[in-house]
Each structure stands twice: as C-alpha cells, then as structure tokens.
Design a protein around this motif. Sequence first.
Motif, PDB file in Angstrom:
ATOM      1  N   VAL A 152       0.870  -1.181   0.000  1.00 27.88           N
ATOM      2  CA  VAL A 152       0.000   0.000   0.000  1.00 27.88           C
ATOM      3  C   VAL A 152       0.901   1.222   0.000  1.00 27.88           C
ATOM      4  CG1 VAL A 152      -1.903   1.205   1.111  1.00 27.88           C
ATOM      5  CG2 VAL A 152      -1.726  -1.290   1.325  1.00 27.88           C
ATOM      6  N   LEU A 153       0.795   1.999  -1.072  1.00 22.64           N
ATOM      7  CA  LEU A 153       1.635   3.177  -1.251  1.00 22.64           C
ATOM      8  C   LEU A 153       0.787   4.432  -1.145  1.00 22.64           C
ATOM      9  CD1 LEU A 153       3.737   2.058  -4.373  1.00 22.64           C
ATOM     10  CD2 LEU A 153       4.136   1.540  -1.950  1.00 22.64           C
ATOM     11  N   GLU A 154       1.250   5.395  -0.365  1.00 24.48           N
ATOM     12  CA  GLU A 154       0.570   6.689  -0.340  1.00 24.48           C
ATOM     13  C   GLU A 154       0.880   7.445  -1.626  1.00 24.48           C
ATOM     14  OE1 GLU A 154       0.222  10.767   2.284  1.00 24.48           O
ATOM     15  OE2 GLU A 154       0.355   8.832   3.301  1.00 24.48           O
ATOM     16  N   LEU A 155      -0.140   8.123  -2.168  1.00 17.38           N
ATOM     17  CA  LEU A 155      -0.015   8.889  -3.400  1.00 17.38           C
ATOM     18  C   LEU A 155      -0.197  10.373  -3.135  1.00 17.38           C
ATOM     19  CD1 LEU A 155      -2.334   6.769  -5.738  1.00 17.38           C
ATOM     20  CD2 LEU A 155       0.163   6.601  -5.552  1.00 17.38           C
ATOM     21  N   GLY A 156       0.472  11.189  -3.953  1.00 19.36           N
ATOM     22  CA  GLY A 156       0.147  12.596  -4.015  1.00 19.36           C
ATOM     23  C   GLY A 156      -1.031  12.796  -4.949  1.00 19.36           C
ATOM     24  N   GLN A 157      -1.609  13.974  -4.895  1.00 20.17           N
ATOM     25  CA  GLN A 157      -2.789  14.256  -5.716  1.00 20.17           C
ATOM     26  C   GLN A 157      -2.464  14.069  -7.195  1.00 20.17           C
ATOM     27  OE1 GLN A 157      -4.609  17.990  -4.821  1.00 20.17           O
ATOM     28  NE2 GLN A 157      -6.392  17.615  -6.112  1.00 20.17           N
ATOM     29  N   GLY A 158      -3.310  13.285  -7.886  1.00 23.91           N
ATOM     30  CA  GLY A 158      -3.171  13.099  -9.320  1.00 23.91           C
ATOM     31  C   GLY A 158      -2.096  12.114  -9.741  1.00 23.91           C
ATOM     32  N   GLN A 159      -1.560  11.320  -8.816  1.00 25.44           N
ATOM     33  CA  GLN A 159      -0.456  10.421  -9.157  1.00 25.44           C
ATOM     34  C   GLN A 159      -0.890   8.976  -9.404  1.00 25.44           C
ATOM     35  OE1 GLN A 159       2.270  11.196  -5.847  1.00 25.44           O
ATOM     36  NE2 GLN A 159       3.632  12.259  -7.254  1.00 25.44           N
ATOM     37  N   ARG A 160      -2.168   8.670  -9.275  1.00 24.10           N
ATOM     38  CA  ARG A 160      -2.584   7.267  -9.392  1.00 24.10           C
ATOM     39  C   ARG A 160      -2.173   6.668 -10.736  1.00 24.10           C
ATOM     40  NH1 ARG A 160      -8.620   4.467  -8.820  1.00 24.10           N
ATOM     41  NH2 ARG A 160      -7.956   2.411  -9.537  1.00 24.10           N
ATOM     42  N   GLU A 161      -2.462   7.326 -11.805  1.00 25.63           N
ATOM     43  CA  GLU A 161      -2.195   6.740 -13.127  1.00 25.63           C
ATOM     44  C   GLU A 161      -0.710   6.494 -13.331  1.00 25.63           C
ATOM     45  OE1 GLU A 161      -2.956   7.593 -17.914  1.00 25.63           O
ATOM     46  OE2 GLU A 161      -3.740   8.981 -16.403  1.00 25.63           O
ATOM     47  N   ALA A 162       0.123   7.491 -13.000  1.00 29.42           N
ATOM     48  CA  ALA A 162       1.564   7.352 -13.226  1.00 29.42           C
ATOM     49  C   ALA A 162       2.159   6.224 -12.398  1.00 29.42           C
ATOM     50  CB  ALA A 162       2.270   8.673 -12.912  1.00 29.42           C
ATOM     51  N   VAL A 163       1.767   6.120 -11.127  1.00 26.15           N
ATOM     52  CA  VAL A 163       2.315   5.064 -10.276  1.00 26.15           C
ATOM     53  C   VAL A 163       1.761   3.704 -10.701  1.00 26.15           C
ATOM     54  CG1 VAL A 163       2.563   4.239  -7.915  1.00 26.15           C
ATOM     55  CG2 VAL A 163       2.650   6.688  -8.383  1.00 26.15           C
ATOM     56  N   SER A 164       0.521   3.655 -11.160  1.00 29.36           N
ATOM     57  CA  SER A 164      -0.048   2.406 -11.655  1.00 29.36           C
ATOM     58  C   SER A 164       0.707   1.904 -12.879  1.00 29.36           C
ATOM     59  CB  SER A 164      -1.530   2.590 -11.994  1.00 29.36           C
ATOM     60  OG  SER A 164      -2.289   2.893 -10.842  1.00 29.36           O
TER      61      SER A 164
ATOM     62  N   ALA B 156       0.084  -6.269  -9.914  1.00 28.00           N
ATOM     63  CA  ALA B 156      -1.340  -6.085 -10.163  1.00 28.00           C
ATOM     64  C   ALA B 156      -1.880  -4.942  -9.312  1.00 28.00           C
ATOM     65  CB  ALA B 156      -2.096  -7.372  -9.836  1.00 28.00           C
ATOM     66  N   ILE B 157      -2.790  -4.164  -9.875  1.00 25.89           N
ATOM     67  CA  ILE B 157      -3.465  -3.102  -9.128  1.00 25.89           C
ATOM     68  C   ILE B 157      -4.691  -3.717  -8.461  1.00 25.89           C
ATOM     69  CG2 ILE B 157      -4.457  -0.800  -9.227  1.00 25.89           C
ATOM     70  CD1 ILE B 157      -1.543  -0.983 -10.194  1.00 25.89           C
ATOM     71  N   ARG B 158      -4.703  -3.735  -7.141  1.00 22.26           N
ATOM     72  CA  ARG B 158      -5.818  -4.337  -6.412  1.00 22.26           C
ATOM     73  C   ARG B 158      -6.850  -3.327  -5.948  1.00 22.26           C
ATOM     74  NH1 ARG B 158      -3.031  -8.899  -2.476  1.00 22.26           N
ATOM     75  NH2 ARG B 158      -2.152 -10.210  -4.132  1.00 22.26           N
ATOM     76  N   GLY B 159      -6.552  -2.075  -6.071  1.00 27.51           N
ATOM     77  CA  GLY B 159      -7.517  -1.068  -5.675  1.00 27.51           C
ATOM     78  C   GLY B 159      -6.841   0.237  -5.309  1.00 27.51           C
ATOM     79  N   CYS B 160      -7.665   1.230  -5.032  1.00 26.76           N
ATOM     80  CA  CYS B 160      -7.158   2.542  -4.605  1.00 26.76           C
ATOM     81  C   CYS B 160      -8.207   3.156  -3.699  1.00 26.76           C
ATOM     82  CB  CYS B 160      -6.900   3.441  -5.817  1.00 26.76           C
ATOM     83  SG  CYS B 160      -6.029   4.970  -5.414  1.00 26.76           S
ATOM     84  N   ARG B 161      -7.763   3.678  -2.584  1.00 27.92           N
ATOM     85  CA  ARG B 161      -8.676   4.242  -1.592  1.00 27.92           C
ATOM     86  C   ARG B 161      -8.476   5.747  -1.514  1.00 27.92           C
ATOM     87  NH1 ARG B 161     -10.952   1.884   3.867  1.00 27.92           N
ATOM     88  NH2 ARG B 161     -10.630  -0.044   2.709  1.00 27.92           N
TER      89      ARG B 161
ATOM     90  N   ILE C 177      -9.403  12.622  -2.499  1.00 23.90           N
ATOM     91  CA  ILE C 177      -8.164  12.458  -3.261  1.00 23.90           C
ATOM     92  C   ILE C 177      -7.738  10.997  -3.206  1.00 23.90           C
ATOM     93  CG2 ILE C 177      -5.708  13.087  -3.369  1.00 23.90           C
ATOM     94  CD1 ILE C 177      -6.534  15.800  -2.130  1.00 23.90           C
ATOM     95  N   GLU C 178      -7.409  10.414  -4.357  1.00 27.50           N
ATOM     96  CA  GLU C 178      -6.936   9.033  -4.407  1.00 27.50           C
ATOM     97  C   GLU C 178      -5.591   8.973  -3.687  1.00 27.50           C
ATOM     98  OE1 GLU C 178      -8.848   7.147  -8.390  1.00 27.50           O
ATOM     99  OE2 GLU C 178      -7.265   8.611  -8.694  1.00 27.50           O
ATOM    100  N   ARG C 179      -5.577   8.330  -2.521  1.00 26.23           N
ATOM    101  CA  ARG C 179      -4.451   8.490  -1.609  1.00 26.23           C
ATOM    102  C   ARG C 179      -3.668   7.202  -1.365  1.00 26.23           C
ATOM    103  NH1 ARG C 179      -2.029  12.938  -0.633  1.00 26.23           N
ATOM    104  NH2 ARG C 179      -4.003  13.998  -0.209  1.00 26.23           N
ATOM    105  N   ALA C 180      -4.321   6.035  -1.440  1.00 29.88           N
ATOM    106  CA  ALA C 180      -3.652   4.772  -1.085  1.00 29.88           C
ATOM    107  C   ALA C 180      -3.822   3.783  -2.223  1.00 29.88           C
ATOM    108  CB  ALA C 180      -4.235   4.212   0.204  1.00 29.88           C
ATOM    109  N   LEU C 181      -2.726   3.484  -2.921  1.00 29.96           N
ATOM    110  CA  LEU C 181      -2.738   2.531  -4.030  1.00 29.96           C
ATOM    111  C   LEU C 181      -2.351   1.160  -3.501  1.00 29.96           C
ATOM    112  CD1 LEU C 181      -3.092   2.284  -7.128  1.00 29.96           C
ATOM    113  CD2 LEU C 181      -0.606   2.526  -7.307  1.00 29.96           C
TER     114      LEU C 181
END
Length: 293
Positions: free
Chosen positions: A252-264, A273-278, A284-288
């Motif tokens: 589980v990685l903390e994300l900055g705002q707008g970083q979900r796509e790049a980190v995925s 595998a991407i199991r979800g994002c909270r 703000i999508e915060r936990a990948l």
Amino acid sequence: MSESPPGGACPDPAGTVGAFLCRAGQHLRAAAIENPRLEARLLLAEAMGVEQGALLGSPRRPVPPEPAARFAAMLRRRLAHEPMAFILGHQGFWTLDLEVSPDTLIPRADSETVVEAALASLPVPAARVLDLGTGTGCLLLAVLSERPDAFGVGVDLSPAAAALAGRNARRNGLGGRAAFLAGDWAGALAGRFDLVLSNPPYILRESVPGLMPEVALHEPHRALDGGEDGLEAYRRIVAALPDLLTPHGCAVLELGQGQREAVSLLAGSAQLAIRGCRADLNGIERALILGRQ
C-alpha cells in the motif's frame, strides 16, 4: 513580540489566562496562523502543564512567571511558522501519540487512509510488515496496534528518524514487535513480507520551496522531494516489490494528488497487479494497493 498586539484591548486582567490567550490569539491572527485562539490555548496549556479544558472556564486564573516565560518562547516559535507539532514535541496519529522532530515528516490525517487500506488488505493474521521510509513509524505502528500477531520492520535513510521511530514503538507499547534500521529503501533487506507500506517523497522538486512555510522551512526536504517528476522514490520501491512480497502479499503506497495513473503504470511495468485505490476524506486518491500478478 510587541506588548500591544493588533486587535484591541483584552478584557481580562494582565497576567491571567484570558489576557495571555487574547494577546497570543491576536499575534497569531496577524501572522496568518489558522485557528489562532485554539493554537494559543494549546500552547498555554502545554506551558502550564494542564489540559486545555482547565483553561476554558478560568480566564482570570493567574499564569505564574515560569509558565509565562515558556509560553512566550513557544509563541515566538509558532509566529516564525514552526509547526505546532515540533513545538509540542508530539502528534496524534490513528490511536497513537507519537514523538516528532525535524528529522521526520509530521504524521498527517491523510496518511490514515493508507492504514485503513492496509488493514483491509492484510492477508494473514501473523503477518510480516515492512515500512519503507518509516519516518516516525506512524504507518507501521498503527497497523501493528490493530494486528497483535503481526511483526514489523521500518527502514529510513536517516539514522535519527529510525531511532525516533524506535522510541515511538516503545512509547506506544509496541517495542517488542517492531524493529527499525537505517538504510536506502529495501537495499539492505532479505526475505519477504506479507505487507509493504510506504509514504515516499512525492512532491515535485521545483514545488518544494513554494510549500507553506511550516513545511518548506521546517520539515526535512529529503522526505518531501520526489525528484523532477515526483516519481523518483516510486520507481525504486515498485522495482523492489516483486522480491519483497510473499505470494499473497500486498503493498500500500501513499499517493500525491493526481499520481494514481503514473504510479499504476510503474507498477504494471514491474509485473504488479493493481488491487484497488482508496480515497482520503477529501476525495483524493491516496492509497494505491498493489499485489503480485
């Protein structure tokens, strides 16, 4: 600090709780500090060694000279935009009370989203947990506090941060289930973990100087600076995860705002595998959440 702050006269007699809170609140408001009255009360309660509630109904209670001097010194630090947590020396996170220092980032409520995602994703009770860039130890210790059969390791580049995290483990009765060491991400580790946590640096390097002064002037830049694109630390962590995770483990990685796509995309390149994002409370999508494919 002048003796005549902006905002008019204070109604309570000089030398009393009410007068101290009134003058301090005016100074803090003039310095553009949010919630000036609350912050004044927090500082005065700390200086006097009492709970905040003890001040609320006692505006005419005298403030003795020694607490008054401590309060003045603390107030000067806050007026210079030093974070309140550093002045008080501790910060609440999850159900824990954590020591903080300028060696680490101050734990923030947004990061509790990572803890929530981790607890929902942790595959086994007697788990091995790894926290990369542990700082105060807040993520690891919060998970351990909820999973009494788990054991954790926290790693931080800063020896001072690793030592502080160890003190926080002992402070919260978790010293027997947590170990902390100084290292460069996962470079010194062997073995696999059921859960890997990380709140890595993710601010664009050029943006760090423009952050609010409490952050830019007082918190460690190494824990903020994510490189030219904010993804430098994620590249290191994601590349290491296939060798760190057990077959059914997750990260589980903390994300900055707008970083979900790049980190995925980085995770996909590492065959994860991407199991979800909270999302956090601000949406703000915060936990990948990542796992092995």
